[in-house]
Design a protein around this motif. Structure first.
Motif, short mmCIF file in Angstrom:
data_model
loop_
_atom_site.label_atom_id
_atom_site.label_comp_id
_atom_site.label_asym_id
_atom_site.label_seq_id
_atom_site.Cartn_x
_atom_site.Cartn_y
_atom_site.Cartn_z
N ALA A 122 14.85 34.63 -116.74
CA ALA A 122 15.24 35.14 -115.43
C ALA A 122 14.27 36.25 -114.98
O ALA A 122 13.87 37.08 -115.79
CB ALA A 122 16.67 35.68 -115.48
N PRO A 123 13.89 36.24 -113.71
CA PRO A 123 12.92 37.22 -113.21
C PRO A 123 13.56 38.59 -112.94
O PRO A 123 13.99 38.90 -111.83
CB PRO A 123 12.38 36.57 -111.93
CG PRO A 123 13.45 35.65 -111.48
CD PRO A 123 14.19 35.21 -112.71
N PHE A 124 13.65 39.39 -114.01
CA PHE A 124 14.09 40.78 -113.94
C PHE A 124 12.97 41.65 -114.49
O PHE A 124 12.28 41.26 -115.43
CB PHE A 124 15.34 41.02 -114.80
CG PHE A 124 16.60 40.39 -114.30
CD1 PHE A 124 17.23 40.90 -113.17
CD2 PHE A 124 17.16 39.31 -114.95
CE1 PHE A 124 18.41 40.32 -112.71
CE2 PHE A 124 18.34 38.74 -114.50
CZ PHE A 124 18.96 39.24 -113.38
N TRP A 125 12.82 42.85 -113.93
CA TRP A 125 11.84 43.82 -114.42
C TRP A 125 12.57 45.13 -114.64
O TRP A 125 13.28 45.61 -113.76
CB TRP A 125 10.70 43.97 -113.42
CG TRP A 125 9.96 42.69 -113.24
CD1 TRP A 125 8.91 42.25 -114.01
CD2 TRP A 125 10.22 41.67 -112.29
NE1 TRP A 125 8.52 41.01 -113.57
CE2 TRP A 125 9.29 40.62 -112.51
CE3 TRP A 125 11.15 41.51 -111.26
CZ2 TRP A 125 9.27 39.46 -111.75
CZ3 TRP A 125 11.13 40.35 -110.49
CH2 TRP A 125 10.20 39.35 -110.75
N LYS A 126 12.37 45.71 -115.83
CA LYS A 126 13.10 46.91 -116.22
C LYS A 126 12.15 48.10 -116.33
O LYS A 126 11.16 48.04 -117.06
CB LYS A 126 13.77 46.69 -117.58
CG LYS A 126 14.77 45.56 -117.58
CD LYS A 126 15.29 45.32 -118.99
CE LYS A 126 16.26 44.15 -119.03
NZ LYS A 126 16.73 43.91 -120.41
N GLN A 127 12.49 49.18 -115.62
CA GLN A 127 11.72 50.41 -115.71
C GLN A 127 12.64 51.51 -116.23
O GLN A 127 13.66 51.83 -115.61
CB GLN A 127 11.15 50.81 -114.35
CG GLN A 127 10.23 52.02 -114.45
CD GLN A 127 9.65 52.40 -113.12
OE1 GLN A 127 10.38 52.56 -112.14
NE2 GLN A 127 8.34 52.51 -113.06
N GLU A 128 12.28 52.06 -117.38
CA GLU A 128 13.08 53.12 -117.99
C GLU A 128 12.61 54.49 -117.51
O GLU A 128 11.42 54.71 -117.32
CB GLU A 128 12.93 53.09 -119.51
CG GLU A 128 13.46 51.84 -120.16
CD GLU A 128 13.13 51.77 -121.63
OE1 GLU A 128 13.98 51.23 -122.37
OE2 GLU A 128 12.05 52.22 -122.05
N THR A 129 13.58 55.40 -117.36
CA THR A 129 13.29 56.81 -117.15
C THR A 129 13.66 57.51 -118.44
O THR A 129 14.81 57.44 -118.89
CB THR A 129 14.09 57.39 -115.97
OG1 THR A 129 13.75 56.67 -114.78
CG2 THR A 129 13.79 58.87 -115.78
N LEU A 130 12.68 58.17 -119.05
CA LEU A 130 12.86 58.80 -120.36
C LEU A 130 13.30 60.25 -120.20
O LEU A 130 13.19 60.85 -119.12
CB LEU A 130 11.58 58.70 -121.16
CG LEU A 130 11.02 57.28 -121.33
CD1 LEU A 130 9.72 57.31 -122.12
CD2 LEU A 130 12.05 56.37 -121.99
N ALA A 131 13.77 60.85 -121.29
CA ALA A 131 14.27 62.22 -121.28
C ALA A 131 13.21 63.22 -120.82
O ALA A 131 13.55 64.23 -120.18
CB ALA A 131 14.77 62.60 -122.67
N ASP A 132 11.94 62.95 -121.10
CA ASP A 132 10.87 63.88 -120.69
C ASP A 132 10.40 63.63 -119.25
O ASP A 132 9.44 64.25 -118.79
CB ASP A 132 9.68 63.80 -121.65
CG ASP A 132 9.01 62.43 -121.67
OD1 ASP A 132 9.35 61.56 -120.84
OD2 ASP A 132 8.13 62.23 -122.55
N GLY A 133 11.07 62.72 -118.53
CA GLY A 133 10.73 62.46 -117.14
C GLY A 133 9.75 61.31 -116.93
O GLY A 133 9.57 60.85 -115.80
N ARG A 134 9.11 60.85 -118.00
CA ARG A 134 8.19 59.72 -117.86
C ARG A 134 8.95 58.45 -117.50
O ARG A 134 10.11 58.32 -117.83
CB ARG A 134 7.42 59.46 -119.16
CG ARG A 134 6.39 60.48 -119.53
CD ARG A 134 5.66 60.10 -120.83
NE ARG A 134 6.61 60.07 -121.94
CZ ARG A 134 6.69 59.09 -122.85
NH1 ARG A 134 5.87 58.06 -122.80
NH2 ARG A 134 7.59 59.13 -123.83
N GLN A 135 8.25 57.55 -116.83
CA GLN A 135 8.80 56.22 -116.56
C GLN A 135 7.88 55.20 -117.19
O GLN A 135 6.67 55.38 -117.22
CB GLN A 135 8.92 55.98 -115.07
CG GLN A 135 9.96 56.86 -114.41
CD GLN A 135 10.16 56.52 -112.96
OE1 GLN A 135 9.22 56.21 -112.25
NE2 GLN A 135 11.41 56.60 -112.52
#
Length: 142
Positions: A122-135
């Protein structure tokens, strides 16, 4: 509707109950269910949030194709796929997959197939936001 996308948090157990209530009594002997939620960790980092993007129309079409493939392979009375999109917090459900059948083997096998197929196709894209603010984009998705 067997396939749905949810931009807001959803209650997987309420969706299951609503679907089960619509089935004829005694028409199935087994229901297999998978509920996946967002972890607050990944690859050794703390995850504060995730944005799940999709391609409208294409995503629903692919999930429908996966559902139809499961129905062709196993004798299923019903299938339910619900998936979050948008901003998701740790602990919130991301996906619900359920399969109803007369027998447990078909329900288990179909449920596992549905989960693995949507994870890889399935065409999903996941972008995480980390505790230090990085994505960062999550690798290894469809």
């Amino acid at each position: 509707m067997a396939v749905s996308l949810h931009p807001e948090p959803f209650d997987p157990l309420a969706l299951l109950a609503a679907c089960t209530e619509q089935l004829p009594p005694g028409g199935h002997g087994a229901q297999a269910v998978f509920i996946g939620s967002l972890r607050d960790f990944n690859e050794g980092d703390t995850v504060r949030a995730m944005t799940l993007e999709h391609y409208p129309g294409m995503t629903e079409g692919e999930l429908g194709r996966i559902e139809q493939e499961a129905r062709a392979r196993w004798p299923l009375q019903e299938v339910r796929i619900a998936h979050r999109v948008g901003s998701i917090a740790p602990g919130e459900p991301i996906v619900l997959v359920a399969a109803w059948s007369a027998r447990r083997a078909a329900a288990f096998d179909a449920c596992r197939f549905l989960v693995e197929a949507l994870k890889s196709q399935a065409p999903f894209w996941k972008q995480e936001t980390l505790a230090d603010g990085r994505q960062r984009w999550v690798q290894g998705n469809a």
